[in-house]
Design a protein around this motif. Structure first.
Motif, PDB file in Angstrom:
ATOM      1  N   MET A   1      39.948  24.240  36.414  1.00 37.63           N
ATOM      2  CA  MET A   1      40.600  25.528  36.473  1.00 37.63           C
ATOM      3  C   MET A   1      41.120  25.722  37.901  1.00 37.63           C
ATOM      4  N   LEU A   2      42.284  26.280  37.998  1.00 37.04           N
ATOM      5  CA  LEU A   2      42.943  26.508  39.280  1.00 37.04           C
ATOM      6  C   LEU A   2      42.941  28.002  39.585  1.00 37.04           C
ATOM      7  N   SER A   3      42.636  28.362  40.804  1.00 36.27           N
ATOM      8  CA  SER A   3      42.664  29.761  41.231  1.00 36.27           C
ATOM      9  C   SER A   3      43.844  29.976  42.165  1.00 36.27           C
ATOM     10  N   CYS A   4      44.562  31.077  41.960  1.00 33.89           N
ATOM     11  CA  CYS A   4      45.701  31.434  42.803  1.00 33.89           C
ATOM     12  C   CYS A   4      45.562  32.880  43.247  1.00 33.89           C
ATOM     13  N   ALA A   5      46.042  33.163  44.435  1.00 29.83           N
ATOM     14  CA  ALA A   5      46.063  34.531  44.934  1.00 29.83           C
ATOM     15  C   ALA A   5      47.455  34.820  45.480  1.00 29.83           C
ATOM     16  N   THR A   6      47.983  35.990  45.118  1.00 28.64           N
ATOM     17  CA  THR A   6      49.283  36.434  45.613  1.00 28.64           C
ATOM     18  C   THR A   6      49.116  37.835  46.178  1.00 28.64           C
ATOM     19  N   ILE A   7      49.721  38.077  47.322  1.00 29.23           N
ATOM     20  CA  ILE A   7      49.719  39.419  47.905  1.00 29.23           C
ATOM     21  C   ILE A   7      51.165  39.885  47.973  1.00 29.23           C
ATOM     22  N   ARG A   8      51.449  40.997  47.320  1.00 31.12           N
ATOM     23  CA  ARG A   8      52.804  41.552  47.289  1.00 31.12           C
ATOM     24  C   ARG A   8      52.791  42.866  48.073  1.00 31.12           C
ATOM     25  N   THR A   9      53.632  42.928  49.107  1.00 24.96           N
ATOM     26  CA  THR A   9      53.712  44.155  49.906  1.00 24.96           C
ATOM     27  C   THR A   9      55.136  44.707  49.872  1.00 24.96           C
ATOM     28  N   ASP A  23      47.229  43.043  45.454  1.00 23.05           N
ATOM     29  CA  ASP A  23      46.569  41.743  45.480  1.00 23.05           C
ATOM     30  C   ASP A  23      46.406  41.263  44.040  1.00 23.05           C
ATOM     31  N   ILE A  24      46.892  40.072  43.750  1.00 25.59           N
ATOM     32  CA  ILE A  24      46.838  39.531  42.395  1.00 25.59           C
ATOM     33  C   ILE A  24      46.053  38.224  42.443  1.00 25.59           C
ATOM     34  N   HIS A  25      45.038  38.102  41.595  1.00 21.69           N
ATOM     35  CA  HIS A  25      44.220  36.895  41.525  1.00 21.69           C
ATOM     36  C   HIS A  25      44.317  36.333  40.112  1.00 21.69           C
ATOM     37  N   LEU A  26      44.651  35.053  40.006  1.00 24.27           N
ATOM     38  CA  LEU A  26      44.832  34.406  38.709  1.00 24.27           C
ATOM     39  C   LEU A  26      43.905  33.212  38.580  1.00 24.27           C
ATOM     40  N   GLN A  27      43.445  32.979  37.363  1.00 25.74           N
ATOM     41  CA  GLN A  27      42.728  31.765  37.010  1.00 25.74           C
ATOM     42  C   GLN A  27      43.612  31.027  36.024  1.00 25.74           C
ATOM     43  N   ILE A  28      44.017  29.820  36.350  1.00 26.38           N
ATOM     44  CA  ILE A  28      44.937  29.060  35.515  1.00 26.38           C
ATOM     45  C   ILE A  28      44.215  27.829  34.973  1.00 26.38           C
TER      46      ILE A  28
END
Length: 74
Positions: A1-9, A23-28
């Motif tokens: 499983m891959l974890s990703c984090a994106t921060i949108r401002t 803050d967006i955290h995804l498990q892919i």
């Protein structure tokens, strides 16, 4: 499983003042085409078309993407 984090401002262009932050955290988890088809059907979807890319290329083992066009069955 891959974890990703994106921060949108969102900022004010002139001052750089931050208006909002998300803050967006995804498990892919990657799947094989056969598994994706099974999961879609088990979830009540009818698979209309499958493609290997956004230009409607055939889905093959060398495809860079898996695109499924579905509709909710029933």
């Amino acid at each position: 499983m891959l974890s990703c984090a994106t921060i949108r401002t969102t900022t004010v262009p002139q001052s750089g003042e931050e208006l909002s932050r998300q803050d967006i955290h995804l498990q892919i988890r990657y799947t094989f085409p056969q598994e994706a088809l099974r999961l879609l059907r088990q979830s009540g979807f009818e698979v209309m078309h499958t493609y290997g890319g956004w230009k409607k290329e055939p889905l093959t083992s060398a495809s860079p993407e898996m695109i499924f066009i579905c509709r909710k069955a029933g």
